[in-house]
Design an enzyme around this catalytic site. Sequence first.
Site, mmCIF file in Angstrom:
data_model
loop_
_atom_site.group_PDB
_atom_site.id
_atom_site.type_symbol
_atom_site.label_atom_id
_atom_site.label_comp_id
_atom_site.label_asym_id
_atom_site.label_seq_id
_atom_site.Cartn_x
_atom_site.Cartn_y
_atom_site.Cartn_z
ATOM 1 N N GLY A 228 0.820 -1.209 0.000
ATOM 2 C CA GLY A 228 0.000 0.000 0.000
ATOM 3 C C GLY A 228 0.858 1.265 0.000
ATOM 4 O O GLY A 228 1.993 1.257 0.482
ATOM 5 N N GLN A 229 0.307 2.331 -0.532
ATOM 6 C CA GLN A 229 1.052 3.605 -0.625
ATOM 7 C C GLN A 229 1.504 4.088 0.756
ATOM 8 O O GLN A 229 2.663 4.467 0.952
ATOM 9 C CB GLN A 229 0.167 4.697 -1.237
ATOM 10 C CG GLN A 229 -0.290 4.425 -2.642
ATOM 11 C CD GLN A 229 -1.047 5.626 -3.188
ATOM 12 O OE1 GLN A 229 -0.446 6.569 -3.691
ATOM 13 N NE2 GLN A 229 -2.361 5.604 -3.092
ATOM 14 N N ALA B 164 -6.671 -1.747 3.181
ATOM 15 C CA ALA B 164 -8.102 -1.583 2.915
ATOM 16 C C ALA B 164 -8.416 -2.078 1.513
ATOM 17 O O ALA B 164 -7.521 -2.194 0.669
ATOM 18 C CB ALA B 164 -8.503 -0.110 3.039
ATOM 19 N N THR C 198 -9.462 -0.809 -1.501
ATOM 20 C CA THR C 198 -9.493 0.586 -1.966
ATOM 21 C C THR C 198 -9.963 0.740 -3.423
ATOM 22 O O THR C 198 -9.936 1.853 -3.951
ATOM 23 C CB THR C 198 -8.099 1.231 -1.821
ATOM 24 O OG1 THR C 198 -7.144 0.401 -2.484
ATOM 25 C CG2 THR C 198 -7.710 1.417 -0.380
ATOM 26 N N THR D 274 -11.576 7.725 5.258
ATOM 27 C CA THR D 274 -11.667 8.423 3.979
ATOM 28 C C THR D 274 -12.706 9.548 3.943
ATOM 29 O O THR D 274 -13.689 9.524 4.698
ATOM 30 C CB THR D 274 -12.028 7.385 2.885
ATOM 31 O OG1 THR D 274 -12.293 8.054 1.661
ATOM 32 C CG2 THR D 274 -13.280 6.591 3.255
ATOM 33 N N ASP D 275 -12.490 10.474 3.029
ATOM 34 C CA ASP D 275 -13.465 11.523 2.714
ATOM 35 C C ASP D 275 -14.758 10.941 2.130
ATOM 36 O O ASP D 275 -15.800 11.594 2.154
ATOM 37 C CB ASP D 275 -12.855 12.496 1.696
ATOM 38 C CG ASP D 275 -12.295 11.770 0.479
ATOM 39 O OD1 ASP D 275 -11.494 10.832 0.666
ATOM 40 O OD2 ASP D 275 -12.650 12.130 -0.661
ATOM 41 N N TYR E 32 -17.895 1.550 -1.171
ATOM 42 C CA TYR E 32 -16.606 1.745 -0.494
ATOM 43 C C TYR E 32 -16.773 2.679 0.700
ATOM 44 O O TYR E 32 -16.333 2.375 1.820
ATOM 45 C CB TYR E 32 -15.597 2.321 -1.499
ATOM 46 C CG TYR E 32 -14.322 2.847 -0.878
ATOM 47 C CD1 TYR E 32 -13.325 1.985 -0.415
ATOM 48 C CD2 TYR E 32 -14.098 4.228 -0.753
ATOM 49 C CE1 TYR E 32 -12.151 2.481 0.150
ATOM 50 C CE2 TYR E 32 -12.934 4.725 -0.195
ATOM 51 C CZ TYR E 32 -11.968 3.853 0.255
ATOM 52 O OH TYR E 32 -10.818 4.343 0.816
ATOM 53 N N LYS F 263 -16.228 1.811 4.678
ATOM 54 C CA LYS F 263 -15.237 2.514 5.507
ATOM 55 C C LYS F 263 -15.930 3.165 6.717
ATOM 56 O O LYS F 263 -15.372 3.192 7.815
ATOM 57 C CB LYS F 263 -14.491 3.565 4.684
ATOM 58 C CG LYS F 263 -13.576 2.984 3.598
ATOM 59 C CD LYS F 263 -12.352 2.252 4.147
ATOM 60 C CE LYS F 263 -11.327 3.178 4.730
ATOM 61 N NZ LYS F 263 -10.106 2.422 5.156
ATOM 62 N N TRP G 79 -7.527 11.600 -1.454
ATOM 63 C CA TRP G 79 -6.759 11.843 -2.679
ATOM 64 C C TRP G 79 -5.259 11.538 -2.476
ATOM 65 O O TRP G 79 -4.394 12.363 -2.807
ATOM 66 C CB TRP G 79 -6.940 13.285 -3.135
ATOM 67 C CG TRP G 79 -8.328 13.672 -3.569
ATOM 68 C CD1 TRP G 79 -9.515 13.084 -3.206
ATOM 69 C CD2 TRP G 79 -8.684 14.738 -4.464
ATOM 70 N NE1 TRP G 79 -10.564 13.723 -3.807
ATOM 71 C CE2 TRP G 79 -10.086 14.737 -4.578
ATOM 72 C CE3 TRP G 79 -7.954 15.698 -5.159
ATOM 73 C CZ2 TRP G 79 -10.774 15.648 -5.376
ATOM 74 C CZ3 TRP G 79 -8.641 16.614 -5.948
ATOM 75 C CH2 TRP G 79 -10.028 16.585 -6.064
HETATM 76 N N1 LIG Z 1 -5.697 6.082 -1.847
HETATM 77 C C1 LIG Z 1 -6.495 7.099 -1.533
HETATM 78 O O1 LIG Z 1 -6.695 8.039 -2.323
HETATM 79 C C2 LIG Z 1 -7.180 7.146 -0.186
HETATM 80 C C3 LIG Z 1 -8.083 8.179 0.071
HETATM 81 C C4 LIG Z 1 -8.715 8.234 1.306
HETATM 82 C C5 LIG Z 1 -8.450 7.272 2.254
HETATM 83 N N2 LIG Z 1 -7.586 6.263 1.974
HETATM 84 C C6 LIG Z 1 -7.369 5.240 3.003
HETATM 85 O O2 LIG Z 1 -6.010 5.311 3.388
HETATM 86 C C7 LIG Z 1 -5.532 4.005 3.702
HETATM 87 C C8 LIG Z 1 -4.252 3.744 2.919
HETATM 88 O O3 LIG Z 1 -4.546 3.836 1.538
HETATM 89 P P1 LIG Z 1 -3.468 3.485 0.412
HETATM 90 O O4 LIG Z 1 -3.687 4.435 -0.701
HETATM 91 O O5 LIG Z 1 -2.139 3.346 1.049
HETATM 92 O O6 LIG Z 1 -4.001 2.053 -0.031
HETATM 93 P P2 LIG Z 1 -3.496 1.170 -1.260
HETATM 94 O O7 LIG Z 1 -2.259 1.716 -1.839
HETATM 95 O O8 LIG Z 1 -4.669 0.929 -2.147
HETATM 96 O O9 LIG Z 1 -3.132 -0.186 -0.535
HETATM 97 C C9 LIG Z 1 -4.076 -0.950 0.124
HETATM 98 C C10 LIG Z 1 -3.359 -2.116 0.755
HETATM 99 O O10 LIG Z 1 -4.339 -2.889 1.449
HETATM 100 C C11 LIG Z 1 -3.988 -4.239 1.264
HETATM 101 N N3 LIG Z 1 -5.134 -5.110 1.449
HETATM 102 C C12 LIG Z 1 -6.290 -5.124 0.745
HETATM 103 N N4 LIG Z 1 -7.073 -6.117 1.195
HETATM 104 C C13 LIG Z 1 -6.405 -6.725 2.211
HETATM 105 C C14 LIG Z 1 -6.678 -7.800 3.077
HETATM 106 N N5 LIG Z 1 -7.808 -8.507 2.995
HETATM 107 N N6 LIG Z 1 -5.757 -8.163 4.000
HETATM 108 C C15 LIG Z 1 -4.582 -7.498 4.078
HETATM 109 N N7 LIG Z 1 -4.256 -6.472 3.292
HETATM 110 C C16 LIG Z 1 -5.164 -6.085 2.369
HETATM 111 C C17 LIG Z 1 -3.461 -4.315 -0.156
HETATM 112 O O11 LIG Z 1 -2.680 -5.468 -0.232
HETATM 113 P P3 LIG Z 1 -2.249 -6.140 -1.633
HETATM 114 O O12 LIG Z 1 -1.012 -5.370 -2.005
HETATM 115 O O13 LIG Z 1 -2.001 -7.562 -1.221
HETATM 116 O O14 LIG Z 1 -3.388 -5.965 -2.576
HETATM 117 C C18 LIG Z 1 -2.646 -3.038 -0.241
HETATM 118 O O15 LIG Z 1 -1.332 -3.267 0.197
HETATM 119 C C19 LIG Z 1 -6.687 3.060 3.432
HETATM 120 O O16 LIG Z 1 -7.388 2.833 4.626
HETATM 121 C C20 LIG Z 1 -7.588 3.824 2.498
HETATM 122 O O17 LIG Z 1 -8.937 3.432 2.617
HETATM 123 C C21 LIG Z 1 -6.931 6.190 0.781
#
Ligand SMILES: NC(=O)c1ccc[n+]([C@@H]2O[C@H](COP(=O)([O-])OP(=O)(O)OC[C@H]3O[C@@H](n4cnc5c(N)ncnc54)[C@H](OP(=O)(O)O)[C@@H]3O)[C@@H](O)[C@H]2O)c1
Length: 299
Positions: free
Chosen positions: A10-11, A66, A68, A107-108, A131, A135, A156
């Site tokens: 994840g990022q 998550a 996502t 999340t927003d 989604y 959340k 974002w």
């Molecule tokens: N990205 C955005 O724009 C955004 C915006 C608002 C809030 N958020 C929240 O911020 C947080 C971090 O987001 P991010 O952008 O870093 O997410 P991301 O890059 O999409 O990475 C999500 C990670 O969750 C892992 N995952 C998914 N299902 C899983 C499961 N069942 N068990 C274990 N791991 C699992 C994925 O693993 P795999 O690599 O194995 O798929 C991936 O490593 C999340 O809670 C997200 O909802 C993100």
Amino acid sequence: MRLCVTGVAGQLARALADCAKPGCAKSGGDLAVILAGRPDCNLTEKASMRRVIEAARPDIIVNAAAFTAVDKAETEAEAAHAVNAEGAGHVAAIARNLGLPLIHLSTDYVFDGLKTTPYLESDETNPQSVYGASKREGERRVLTEQPDAVILRTAWVFSHEGKNFLRTMLRLSETHETVRVVSDQFGSPTYAPDLAEACLAIAQRMVAGGVSGGVRHLTGSGDTSWAGFASAIFDFAQRHGRPAIAVTPIATVDYPTPAQRPRNSRLDCSLALTDFGVRLPHWADGTVRCLDRIFATAS
Ligand SMILES: NC(=O)c1ccc[n+]([C@@H]2O[C@H](COP(=O)([O-])OP(=O)(O)OC[C@H]3O[C@@H](n4cnc5c(N)ncnc54)[C@H](OP(=O)(O)O)[C@@H]3O)[C@@H](O)[C@H]2O)c1
């Protein structure tokens, strides 16, 4: 401090892991980040997840994993719920059982986006997508299981790696001279390393004790539209020798997606500043640093 972070690729998880790398100023020499991800640590499998987290011997857990895939969630509601709602609840129960503080990311998308000013933590939620609903249910379960947990709602998120808008725009710029981008959704792009640094500062405070649980908003400072973000990306990329790309602003109705996005995603982040002393840099500053990093690696 030892952090156990869910989600390996994840990022945010990767940005947190970067902070612990030798030579990183943020680590201060005593930071260890243990990434816990699939297959060993699946949010849907509570018993094995507990074993992995316990073995990591952390001082604090950060639940950054998550489901996502926002559009995919519309047709895979059960899977999204299993990770974002039930899984988040499992992590919180494990944190409580092990006596560990927990930071959970949200999340927003818990908001409907109809408000005309930035959302406060106290504003009513009203998710418009599967989604967002999953959340919001995750937030509820986390605070039920572990009322001392800190929930950080961000928005974002982008990074030099992973799946995100900035990288999509760069990819499109390789084959297009003009890109159509939605200009009537507004939010604050959040650079993952900035978010990670703030998470660490909050984690330090939580480990030291005296932090009250609950929701806080945390995004990059300033705001823009997706079209504004795209224009900035292309402008800054030009400094690295990339060609000029024109952005054609379009309305959301002209770019239909399975999931509905909030028109207003702006989150008021003053509470995080008051409670934790953290404020993220401006989104445009993060964008410049992100592109510098991408092009430094490419050259
Ligand atoms: N990205 C955005 O724009 C955004 C915006 C608002 C809030 N958020 C929240 O911020 C947080 C971090 O987001 P991010 O952008 O870093 O997410 P991301 O890059 O999409 O990475 C999500 C990670 O969750 C892992 N995952 C998914 N299902 C899983 C499961 N069942 N068990 C274990 N791991 C699992 C994925 O693993 P795999 O690599 O194995 O798929 C991936 O490593 C999340 O809670 C997200 O909802 C993100």
